[in-house]
Design a protein around this motif. Structure first.
Motif, PDB file in Angstrom:
ATOM      1  N   ARG A   1      22.055   6.832  -9.302  1.00 13.96           N
ATOM      2  CA  ARG A   1      22.777   5.644  -8.846  1.00 13.96           C
ATOM      3  C   ARG A   1      24.033   5.396  -9.673  1.00 13.96           C
ATOM      4  O   ARG A   1      25.051   4.941  -9.154  1.00 13.96           O
ATOM      5  CB  ARG A   1      21.850   4.430  -8.908  1.00 13.96           C
ATOM      6  N   ALA A   2      23.992   5.741 -10.961  1.00 10.95           N
ATOM      7  CA  ALA A   2      25.142   5.486 -11.838  1.00 10.95           C
ATOM      8  C   ALA A   2      26.210   6.575 -11.744  1.00 10.95           C
ATOM      9  O   ALA A   2      27.318   6.418 -12.260  1.00 10.95           O
ATOM     10  CB  ALA A   2      24.676   5.360 -13.280  1.00 10.95           C
ATOM     11  N   ALA A   3      25.886   7.684 -11.084  1.00  8.57           N
ATOM     12  CA  ALA A   3      26.847   8.794 -10.975  1.00  8.57           C
ATOM     13  C   ALA A   3      27.888   8.483  -9.897  1.00  8.57           C
ATOM     14  O   ALA A   3      27.656   7.681  -8.996  1.00  8.57           O
ATOM     15  CB  ALA A   3      26.119  10.079 -10.659  1.00  8.57           C
ATOM     16  N   LYS A   4      29.030   9.170  -9.998  1.00  5.62           N
ATOM     17  CA  LYS A   4      30.119   8.942  -9.056  1.00  5.62           C
ATOM     18  C   LYS A   4      30.630  10.280  -8.526  1.00  5.62           C
ATOM     19  O   LYS A   4      30.860  11.211  -9.309  1.00  5.62           O
ATOM     20  CB  LYS A   4      31.253   8.179  -9.740  1.00  5.62           C
ATOM     21  N   ILE A   5      30.805  10.350  -7.214  1.00  7.48           N
ATOM     22  CA  ILE A   5      31.346  11.552  -6.567  1.00  7.48           C
ATOM     23  C   ILE A   5      32.730  11.207  -6.022  1.00  7.48           C
ATOM     24  O   ILE A   5      32.877  10.266  -5.227  1.00  7.48           O
ATOM     25  CB  ILE A   5      30.449  12.026  -5.408  1.00  7.48           C
ATOM     26  N   ILE A   6      33.743  11.938  -6.466  1.00  3.71           N
ATOM     27  CA  ILE A   6      35.116  11.699  -6.006  1.00  3.71           C
ATOM     28  C   ILE A   6      35.551  12.912  -5.175  1.00  3.71           C
ATOM     29  O   ILE A   6      35.763  13.996  -5.701  1.00  3.71           O
ATOM     30  CB  ILE A   6      36.082  11.495  -7.192  1.00  3.71           C
ATOM     31  N   GLU A   7      35.644  12.726  -3.880  1.00  7.37           N
ATOM     32  CA  GLU A   7      36.012  13.833  -2.999  1.00  7.37           C
ATOM     33  C   GLU A   7      37.481  14.232  -3.200  1.00  7.37           C
ATOM     34  O   GLU A   7      38.277  13.415  -3.647  1.00  7.37           O
ATOM     35  CB  GLU A   7      35.763  13.424  -1.548  1.00  7.37           C
ATOM     36  N   PRO A   8      37.789  15.508  -2.876  1.00  2.09           N
ATOM     37  CA  PRO A   8      36.934  16.519  -2.269  1.00  2.09           C
ATOM     38  C   PRO A   8      36.068  17.243  -3.291  1.00  2.09           C
ATOM     39  O   PRO A   8      36.524  17.578  -4.383  1.00  2.09           O
ATOM     40  CB  PRO A   8      37.938  17.483  -1.628  1.00  2.09           C
ATOM     41  N   VAL A   9      34.829  17.473  -2.912  1.00  5.04           N
ATOM     42  CA  VAL A   9      33.886  18.241  -3.728  1.00  5.04           C
ATOM     43  C   VAL A   9      33.028  19.090  -2.793  1.00  5.04           C
ATOM     44  O   VAL A   9      32.830  18.751  -1.619  1.00  5.04           O
ATOM     45  CB  VAL A   9      32.957  17.354  -4.582  1.00  5.04           C
TER      46      VAL A   9
ATOM     47  N   GLY B   1      34.246  15.556  -9.497  1.00  3.87           N
ATOM     48  CA  GLY B   1      35.444  15.541  -8.675  1.00  3.87           C
ATOM     49  C   GLY B   1      36.554  14.755  -9.336  1.00  3.87           C
ATOM     50  O   GLY B   1      36.365  14.140 -10.396  1.00  3.87           O
ATOM     51  N   PRO B   2      37.722  14.788  -8.706  1.00  2.00           N
ATOM     52  CA  PRO B   2      37.967  15.534  -7.469  1.00  2.00           C
ATOM     53  C   PRO B   2      38.123  17.029  -7.737  1.00  2.00           C
ATOM     54  O   PRO B   2      38.264  17.446  -8.878  1.00  2.00           O
ATOM     55  CB  PRO B   2      39.281  14.919  -6.966  1.00  2.00           C
ATOM     56  N   TYR B   3      38.092  17.806  -6.677  1.00  2.00           N
ATOM     57  CA  TYR B   3      38.286  19.263  -6.714  1.00  2.00           C
ATOM     58  C   TYR B   3      37.244  19.935  -7.607  1.00  2.00           C
ATOM     59  O   TYR B   3      37.568  20.577  -8.600  1.00  2.00           O
ATOM     60  CB  TYR B   3      39.699  19.623  -7.177  1.00  2.00           C
ATOM     61  N   ALA B   4      35.995  19.803  -7.212  1.00  2.00           N
ATOM     62  CA  ALA B   4      34.918  20.424  -7.971  1.00  2.00           C
ATOM     63  C   ALA B   4      33.991  21.173  -7.021  1.00  2.00           C
ATOM     64  O   ALA B   4      33.723  20.717  -5.900  1.00  2.00           O
ATOM     65  CB  ALA B   4      34.122  19.376  -8.742  1.00  2.00           C
ATOM     66  N   TYR B   5      33.520  22.327  -7.490  1.00  2.00           N
ATOM     67  CA  TYR B   5      32.498  23.090  -6.779  1.00  2.00           C
ATOM     68  C   TYR B   5      31.293  23.211  -7.706  1.00  2.00           C
ATOM     69  O   TYR B   5      31.422  23.678  -8.845  1.00  2.00           O
ATOM     70  CB  TYR B   5      33.010  24.484  -6.415  1.00  2.00           C
TER      71      TYR B   5
ATOM     72  N   SER C   1      25.201  13.346 -17.249  1.00  2.00           N
ATOM     73  CA  SER C   1      26.159  12.570 -18.054  1.00  2.00           C
ATOM     74  C   SER C   1      27.420  13.377 -18.365  1.00  2.00           C
ATOM     75  O   SER C   1      27.904  13.408 -19.492  1.00  2.00           O
ATOM     76  CB  SER C   1      25.492  12.108 -19.363  1.00  2.00           C
ATOM     77  N   SER C   2      27.946  14.043 -17.343  1.00  2.00           N
ATOM     78  CA  SER C   2      29.097  14.935 -17.524  1.00  2.00           C
ATOM     79  C   SER C   2      30.172  14.641 -16.487  1.00  2.00           C
ATOM     80  O   SER C   2      29.887  14.148 -15.394  1.00  2.00           O
ATOM     81  CB  SER C   2      28.652  16.395 -17.385  1.00  2.00           C
ATOM     82  N   ASP C   3      31.425  14.963 -16.859  1.00  2.00           N
ATOM     83  CA  ASP C   3      32.566  14.833 -15.955  1.00  2.00           C
ATOM     84  C   ASP C   3      33.061  16.228 -15.586  1.00  2.00           C
ATOM     85  O   ASP C   3      33.334  17.045 -16.480  1.00  2.00           O
ATOM     86  CB  ASP C   3      33.713  14.070 -16.619  1.00  2.00           C
ATOM     87  N   VAL C   4      33.187  16.501 -14.288  1.00  2.00           N
ATOM     88  CA  VAL C   4      33.625  17.818 -13.816  1.00  2.00           C
ATOM     89  C   VAL C   4      34.738  17.621 -12.793  1.00  2.00           C
ATOM     90  O   VAL C   4      34.518  16.991 -11.749  1.00  2.00           O
ATOM     91  CB  VAL C   4      32.466  18.601 -13.167  1.00  2.00           C
ATOM     92  N   SER C   5      35.932  18.135 -13.085  1.00  2.00           N
ATOM     93  CA  SER C   5      37.031  18.051 -12.122  1.00  2.00           C
ATOM     94  C   SER C   5      37.874  19.318 -12.180  1.00  2.00           C
ATOM     95  O   SER C   5      37.945  19.982 -13.221  1.00  2.00           O
ATOM     96  CB  SER C   5      37.906  16.817 -12.389  1.00  2.00           C
ATOM     97  N   GLU C   6      38.476  19.668 -11.051  1.00  2.00           N
ATOM     98  CA  GLU C   6      39.315  20.861 -10.923  1.00  2.00           C
ATOM     99  C   GLU C   6      38.627  22.082 -11.510  1.00  2.00           C
ATOM    100  O   GLU C   6      39.223  22.892 -12.223  1.00  2.00           O
ATOM    101  CB  GLU C   6      40.685  20.636 -11.573  1.00  2.00           C
ATOM    102  N   SER C   7      37.341  22.219 -11.214  1.00  2.00           N
ATOM    103  CA  SER C   7      36.535  23.275 -11.825  1.00  2.00           C
ATOM    104  C   SER C   7      35.529  23.836 -10.827  1.00  2.00           C
ATOM    105  O   SER C   7      35.155  23.188  -9.845  1.00  2.00           O
ATOM    106  CB  SER C   7      35.787  22.742 -13.055  1.00  2.00           C
ATOM    107  N   VAL C   8      35.084  25.066 -11.127  1.00  2.00           N
ATOM    108  CA  VAL C   8      34.068  25.738 -10.326  1.00  2.00           C
ATOM    109  C   VAL C   8      32.892  26.068 -11.237  1.00  2.00           C
ATOM    110  O   VAL C   8      33.054  26.717 -12.273  1.00  2.00           O
ATOM    111  CB  VAL C   8      34.624  27.037  -9.700  1.00  2.00           C
ATOM    112  N   VAL C   9      31.711  25.588 -10.856  1.00  2.00           N
ATOM    113  CA  VAL C   9      30.490  25.829 -11.626  1.00  2.00           C
ATOM    114  C   VAL C   9      29.518  26.576 -10.719  1.00  2.00           C
ATOM    115  O   VAL C   9      29.105  26.055  -9.674  1.00  2.00           O
ATOM    116  CB  VAL C   9      29.861  24.506 -12.112  1.00  2.00           C
ATOM    117  N   PHE C  10      29.149  27.794 -11.094  1.00  2.00           N
ATOM    118  CA  PHE C  10      28.266  28.592 -10.261  1.00  2.00           C
ATOM    119  C   PHE C  10      26.800  28.202 -10.474  1.00  2.00           C
ATOM    120  O   PHE C  10      26.489  27.285 -11.235  1.00  2.00           O
ATOM    121  CB  PHE C  10      28.519  30.077 -10.508  1.00  2.00           C
TER     122      PHE C  10
END
Length: 331
Positions: free
Chosen positions: A246-254, A269-273, A282-291
């Motif tokens: 509930r506390a997490a946030k998704i910023i499209e496009p993802v 996001g934004p721009y995350a795979y 508890s992490s921030d991921v943007s403009e990145s690709v995580v397999f």
């Protein structure tokens, strides 16, 4: 006209990611790089021929399921064994009695190729696609054309002093007679890695026409260009199985694949795979690709590529490439 997608390279500039993954099969939004190429060329041929190597054969067979694609496999497993683009193309065209359109499988472009095919039909001569990168330093990385009246008078592969900023973008239309020339060229022990070298050879013997394109073009040759292409073509998809706190946030496009768990106050996001089976806490991921099957805990990730089965904790990473099975922890 036959269409040939060249996808046999080992993409060393994207290692370690591409040690286990073919570059044309890397994700760009909800699609693969090669999907973007296939969708542009399928209208010109049925089936499309795709040239790849033995190492990634099964990955491409899986990708080709349900598509009108025929694979042509070169018998190599390592960078040191590769045929090079020219020899690989000669291997494909030896059995073809038709004109052929050649497109690199790691090319991503926004424009349609109809104008190039029409020019080819009008001139009945080789045609190469050109793109103005607008910068002489940048042009040094590519094959560069010297254009005169629509004809490529000379073509220089990665020149120290480019005569123009018009670069070749690895898209060519050839009349069927060129197949024989190509086979002879390879037999003469000429340079066999870059198709630009073959194009330079042709320019000295016949008229080769240039077709200049506008729009967006990405040569996915390094991590930076891959991330930029990913951003441009990003679309959104979140699998139904994804668990989001509930506390997490998704910023499209993802793009978030199945069985991903996103915990804590993560921002994606934004721009995350995010690949299948990852755990993001508890992490921030943007403009990145995580397999797939990677764990990120208290990580800030920006413009980076993380391979499969990694575990990364308590760190900030930017402009990084992390190979598979890595364990990184600070504190």
């Amino acid at each position: 006209m036959k269409v040939i997608i060249m996808a046999g390279g080992y993409a060393t500039r994207l290692w370690p990611i591409t040690k286990t993954k073919a570059k044309p099969l890397l994700p760009v939004g909800t699609k693969k790089i090669v999907d973007h190429v296939y969708e542009k060329v399928i209208k010109f041929s049925s089936p499309v021929l795709l040239s790849t190597n033995k190492r990634f054969e099964e990955d491409f067979r899986k990708w080709a399921e349900g598509k009108d694609v025929k694979l042509v496999i070169e018998n190599t497993m390592r960078e040191e064994e590769k045929l090079g683009a020219v020899k690989a193309l000669a291997q494909v065209v030896e059995g073809i009695d038709d004109d052929f359109l050649v497109v690199a499988g790691d090319n991503i472009f926004s424009f349609e190729l109809d104008v190039l095919v029409e020019l080819f039909k009008e001139k009945k001569a080789p045609v190469t696609a050109l793109y103005d990168v607008g910068d002489y330093e940048l042009a040094k990385r590519y094959g560069v054309a010297e254009l005169d009246g629509g004809i490529v008078r000379k073509f220089y592969e990665k020149p120290e002093k480019p005569p123009s900023t018009l670069v070749g973008i690895a898209i060519y239309a050839f009349p069927k007679e060129i197949a024989e020339v190509l086979v002879e060229y390879v037999g003469g022990n000429e340079k066999s890695d870059n198709l630009g070298d073959f194009l330079s050879f042709l320019c000295q013997r016949m008229d080769v026409y240039g077709c200049l394109f506008n729009g967006n073009w990405y040569d996915v040759g390094n991590p930076d260009s891959y991330i930029e292409a990913f951003k441009f073509y990003a679309d959104s998809f979140v699998h139904d199985s994804v668990e989001i706190a509930r506390a997490a946030k998704i910023i499209e496009p993802v793009v978030i694949e199945k069985d991903v768990v996103i915990k804590g106050r993560s921002i994606i996001g934004p721009y995350a795979y995010i690949g299948e089976g990852c755990e993001i806490d508890s992490s921030d991921v943007s403009e990145s690709v995580v397999f797939s099957k990677t764990i990120l805990k208290r990580v800030r990730l920006w413009r980076s590529i993380i391979d499969d089965d990694c575990e990364i904790r308590n760190i900030e990473l930017s402009s990084s490439i992390i190979g598979g099975h890595a364990k990184i922890q600070r504190g």
